[in-house]
Design a protein around this motif. Structure first.
Motif, PDB file in Angstrom:
ATOM      1  N   SER A 331       0.863  -1.181   0.000  1.00 53.02           N
ATOM      2  CA  SER A 331       0.000   0.000   0.000  1.00 53.02           C
ATOM      3  C   SER A 331       0.903   1.235   0.000  1.00 53.02           C
ATOM      4  CB  SER A 331      -0.920   0.007   1.219  1.00 53.02           C
ATOM      5  OG  SER A 331      -0.172   0.077   2.413  1.00 53.02           O
ATOM      6  N   ILE A 403      -9.756  -6.941  -4.839  1.00 53.64           N
ATOM      7  CA  ILE A 403     -10.602  -6.172  -3.914  1.00 53.64           C
ATOM      8  C   ILE A 403     -10.114  -4.730  -3.831  1.00 53.64           C
ATOM      9  CG2 ILE A 403     -11.357  -5.957  -1.517  1.00 53.64           C
ATOM     10  CD1 ILE A 403     -11.200  -9.014  -1.337  1.00 53.64           C
ATOM     11  N   ARG A 404      -8.795  -4.536  -3.714  1.00 55.73           N
ATOM     12  CA  ARG A 404      -8.252  -3.173  -3.680  1.00 55.73           C
ATOM     13  C   ARG A 404      -8.508  -2.448  -4.997  1.00 55.73           C
ATOM     14  NH1 ARG A 404      -2.264  -3.002  -2.549  1.00 55.73           N
ATOM     15  NH2 ARG A 404      -2.657  -0.762  -2.573  1.00 55.73           N
ATOM     16  N   SER A 406     -10.993  -2.925  -7.039  1.00 55.65           N
ATOM     17  CA  SER A 406     -12.411  -2.572  -7.069  1.00 55.65           C
ATOM     18  C   SER A 406     -12.693  -1.353  -6.207  1.00 55.65           C
ATOM     19  CB  SER A 406     -13.243  -3.768  -6.599  1.00 55.65           C
ATOM     20  OG  SER A 406     -14.608  -3.437  -6.546  1.00 55.65           O
ATOM     21  N   ASP A 407     -12.083  -1.328  -5.029  1.00 53.17           N
ATOM     22  CA  ASP A 407     -12.295  -0.211  -4.104  1.00 53.17           C
ATOM     23  C   ASP A 407     -11.784   1.095  -4.701  1.00 53.17           C
ATOM     24  OD1 ASP A 407     -13.242   0.599  -1.475  1.00 53.17           O
ATOM     25  OD2 ASP A 407     -11.153   1.056  -1.029  1.00 53.17           O
ATOM     26  N   TYR A 408     -10.614   1.048  -5.325  1.00 54.31           N
ATOM     27  CA  TYR A 408     -10.070   2.265  -5.936  1.00 54.31           C
ATOM     28  C   TYR A 408     -10.927   2.729  -7.114  1.00 54.31           C
ATOM     29  CZ  TYR A 408      -5.778   2.557  -3.211  1.00 54.31           C
ATOM     30  OH  TYR A 408      -4.872   2.733  -2.193  1.00 54.31           O
ATOM     31  N   CYS A 409     -11.458   1.786  -7.870  1.00 56.61           N
ATOM     32  CA  CYS A 409     -12.346   2.166  -8.981  1.00 56.61           C
ATOM     33  C   CYS A 409     -13.578   2.896  -8.446  1.00 56.61           C
ATOM     34  CB  CYS A 409     -12.761   0.929  -9.775  1.00 56.61           C
ATOM     35  SG  CYS A 409     -11.472   0.279 -10.853  1.00 56.61           S
ATOM     36  N   GLN A 410     -14.138   2.400  -7.351  1.00 53.43           N
ATOM     37  CA  GLN A 410     -15.297   3.054  -6.733  1.00 53.43           C
ATOM     38  C   GLN A 410     -14.927   4.476  -6.290  1.00 53.43           C
ATOM     39  OE1 GLN A 410     -18.364   1.931  -6.390  1.00 53.43           O
ATOM     40  NE2 GLN A 410     -18.300  -0.292  -6.568  1.00 53.43           N
ATOM     41  N   ASN A 411     -13.747   4.615  -5.664  1.00 52.31           N
ATOM     42  CA  ASN A 411     -13.316   5.924  -5.168  1.00 52.31           C
ATOM     43  C   ASN A 411     -13.097   6.915  -6.302  1.00 52.31           C
ATOM     44  OD1 ASN A 411     -13.373   4.905  -2.589  1.00 52.31           O
ATOM     45  ND2 ASN A 411     -11.174   4.522  -2.471  1.00 52.31           N
ATOM     46  N   THR A 540     -15.398  -7.944 -10.968  1.00 49.63           N
ATOM     47  CA  THR A 540     -15.480  -7.570  -9.552  1.00 49.63           C
ATOM     48  C   THR A 540     -16.747  -6.804  -9.202  1.00 49.63           C
ATOM     49  OG1 THR A 540     -14.181  -5.597 -10.055  1.00 49.63           O
ATOM     50  CG2 THR A 540     -12.977  -7.517  -9.260  1.00 49.63           C
ATOM     51  N   ASP A 541     -17.431  -6.262 -10.216  1.00 52.03           N
ATOM     52  CA  ASP A 541     -18.640  -5.497  -9.913  1.00 52.03           C
ATOM     53  C   ASP A 541     -19.894  -6.381  -9.874  1.00 52.03           C
ATOM     54  OD1 ASP A 541     -18.305  -5.971 -12.606  1.00 52.03           O
ATOM     55  OD2 ASP A 541     -19.253  -4.102 -13.263  1.00 52.03           O
TER      56      ASP A 541
END
Length: 599
Positions: A331, A403-404, A406-411, A540-541
């Protein structure tokens, strides 16, 4: 037999991470300061195989096996020393040029170079305490460097002379050949003369991971000097700048304890951070940040805080580090020292508390990057959003963890105020383009696994293809499949071979390389495998229930298919009067019981 130069052997040891090598053979888990694994050299149920990442050494308390990364490969692969080095060199992209003129004295020559650098560091240190170096001490004091810093970091002074070092070194018994190989003096071939590389400079000692002095970096004292600001030792048999992190011997214990490394731009920044109590600070040495630097940090840290200058150039340099840090799974955060400040200047102006305060406010690297891009593009216009999104997607694609990602794409979607689906679609396009650029799907030569490209897929093949997509996209699914699927149920086709290799990689703790293996080894052999990568069905979505149902159905199909085939074979065999009907009937009943359980 042709030998391998000691310099290359050292380069292999520097690049090859023992945790990476051993982890590809047996899963390695952190246990305090060390790592534990089941010993690959004898059968055991309780792990007794210890790996020390700091010293790059392993030892098994069960069977006594021990050694470094080369001896591990040598013993595990049952090869000789030279072949073990070749295998590691091939794995880490190191070119080996063999020579029949292998010099058995090379080891003693290298030891001589270590001795010379140790003596040179002491000599430079003594020069700093002489009356003629008062101006140097004044310079260091003005930069906030203390006597403790000088001792800890072995700071010294190279006199303003063309041959002071040569005279001293020859007086100590070092011959000219050793001095030239050390890089501490320069040979002028045209005039057949020699002179000191470092003259009238503050000298910073450079160490290898074990704390041995292997090189020097000399800094000018005057801002208006005509010479380069820094002069560094050239690469030598003991110094490879692309893998050296300045300050690592002092910092690695603190990095491991905190789980975080503070990545600075230069030596003075590292020293200022250590002085302020931030003893997990390091910097690259005499070169830009490299892949080798990232892999080395991965041995000790879980998180990297990039502490470069806060101006635009510093931020761009920090973003370049991400291309090597993100693929390791580390990270990353970026620290803002303040306008026009760096650790050295900030410490001098405001003291150690200012550095600690800045560190606590470090922000996620992706947030900083979006902010930076927003100063270049209009974040409220469609064109600006598109440019920012595509630049961010390029960085997100480097992250191995789904998972990371996917989370960054959401952000990113939230920040740009666009639907998340649009970011995921663009990420898929990016992967597809990247894959198309790097792979040409030509008909390969037949192999033992290969089947014709237009071969009609069986139900088992289709299920295996779906599982290939699932296990390369979702790490938890891969580990679940390792536990629930016996490889005997997998087919002997290219598709089955691909799935088996992914399972082997996962079992060895190397799941992250599975997608590369599929792309580079199996996709060129089979278009259906390539299609799974470029046209994925399970993303992932999707709702997690869909993923879980697909996994269960595929697993059931793969296990049922060979049972059904065996059942049908038994039924045919029972029609043959020469067969042992009693044993076949028992097996038939067992298979039918298994099939009933799967309904």
């Amino acid at each position: 037999m042709a030998g391998i130069d000691d310099a290359v052997i050292q380069q292999v040891k520097d690049r090859a991470d023992i945790l990476d090598v051993i982890g590809s053979v047996t899963p390695v888990k952190k246990a305090g300061r060390n790592y534990l694994a089941l010993c690959p050299f004898h059968n055991e149920k309780t792990p007794s195989f210890n790996v020390n990442a700091d010293n790059q050494f392993y030892h098994c308390f069960g069977c006594g096996a021990s050694g470094d990364v080369i001896s591990f490969v040598k013993n595990h692969e049952n090869v000789d020393f030279v072949d073990a080095v070749k295998m590691l060199a091939d794995r880490y992209g190191i070119v080996i040029q063999e020579s029949n003129n292998y010099n058995p004295q090379a080891q003693s020559e290298k030891a001589r170079l270590y001795e010379l650098h140790k003596d040179a560091a002491e000599w430079f240190g003594k020069n700093l305490k002489k009356p003629e170096a008062m101006h140097v001490m004044s310079y260091l004091t003005n930069r906030g460097i203390t006597s403790s810093d000088i001792d800890t970091f072995q700071i010294g002074y190279a006199p303003d002379s063309w041959d002071a070092f040569i005279s001293w070194a020859q007086g100590k018994g070092y011959n000219m050949e050793t001095l030239i190989k050390s890089g501490l003096i320069i040979h002028n071939e045209e005039k057949n003369s020699h002179y000191d590389r470092f003259r009238d400079r503050v000298m910073f000692s450079i160490w290898n991971d074990e704390g041995k002095v292997i090189a020097f970096s000399g800094r000018v004292l005057e801002k208006d000097s005509k010479g380069a600001k820094y002069v560094n030792s050239p690469e030598t048999p003991i110094f490879y700048k692309s893998s050296v992190l300045y300050g690592l011997p002092m910092a690695k214990t603190h990095i491991r304890d905190k789980g975080t490394a503070l990545l600075c731009e230069g030596q003075l920044d590292v020293i200022a951070c250590h002085r302020a109590g931030l003893k997990n600070a390091v910097s690259s040495q005499g070169t830009a940040f490299t892949e080798d630097h990232a892999k080395k940090l991965k041995r000790y840290a879980e998180r990297i805080v990039i502490a470069y200058d806060s101006d635009s150039a510093g931020k761009e340099a920090a973003f370049k580090c991400l291309q090597y840090l993100l693929p390791t799974g580390l990270s990353t955060s970026i620290l803002n020292w303040g306008e026009g400040e760096d650790p050295d200047s900030l410490y001098a102006a405001k003291g150690p508390e200012a550095l600690t305060t800045c560190l606590s406010s470090a922000r996620d690297s992706f947030e900083v990057m979006v902010d930076h891009l927003s100063t270049k593009h209009d974040i409220y216009s469609p064109e600006g959003k598109s440019k920012i999104a595509h630049r961010m997607i390029e960085e997100v694609s480097r992250i191995p963890d789904s998972i990371r990602r996917s989370d960054y794409c959401q952000n990113i979607a939230e920040r740009l105020q666009v639907p998340p689906d649009s970011i995921f679609r663009e990420l898929k396009k990016f992967y597809r383009k990247s894959f198309s650029r790097n792979n040409k799907f030509e008909q390969p030569a037949p192999t033992e696994f290969n089947m014709p490209v237009n071969f009609e897929l069986t139900l088992q093949n289709k299920a295996e293809l779906q599982l290939i997509e699932l296990v390369t996209s979702f790490e938890d699914v891969a580990y679940k499949l390792v536990e629930e699927l016996d490889s005997q149920y997998v087919s002997n086709s290219v598709i089955g071979g691909c799935l088996k290799e992914i399972l082997d990689l996962t079992l060895a703790g190397d799941w992250y390389s599975s997608k590369d293996t599929v792309q580079n080894t199996y996709a060129p052999q089979h278009q259906e495998i390539a299609k799974v990568l470029v046209q994925p069905e399970y993303t992932t979505d999707l709702d997690r229930d869909i993923i879980d149902r697909a996994y269960k159905e595929c697993l059931k199909t793969i296990i049922k298919t060979p049972l059904i085939n065996r059942r049908d074979f038994i039924l045919r065999s029972l029609k043959d009067p020469n067969q042992d009907a009693s044993s076949l009937k028992v097996e038939y009943q067992q298979i039918m019981a298994q099939l009933r359980e799967m309904k």
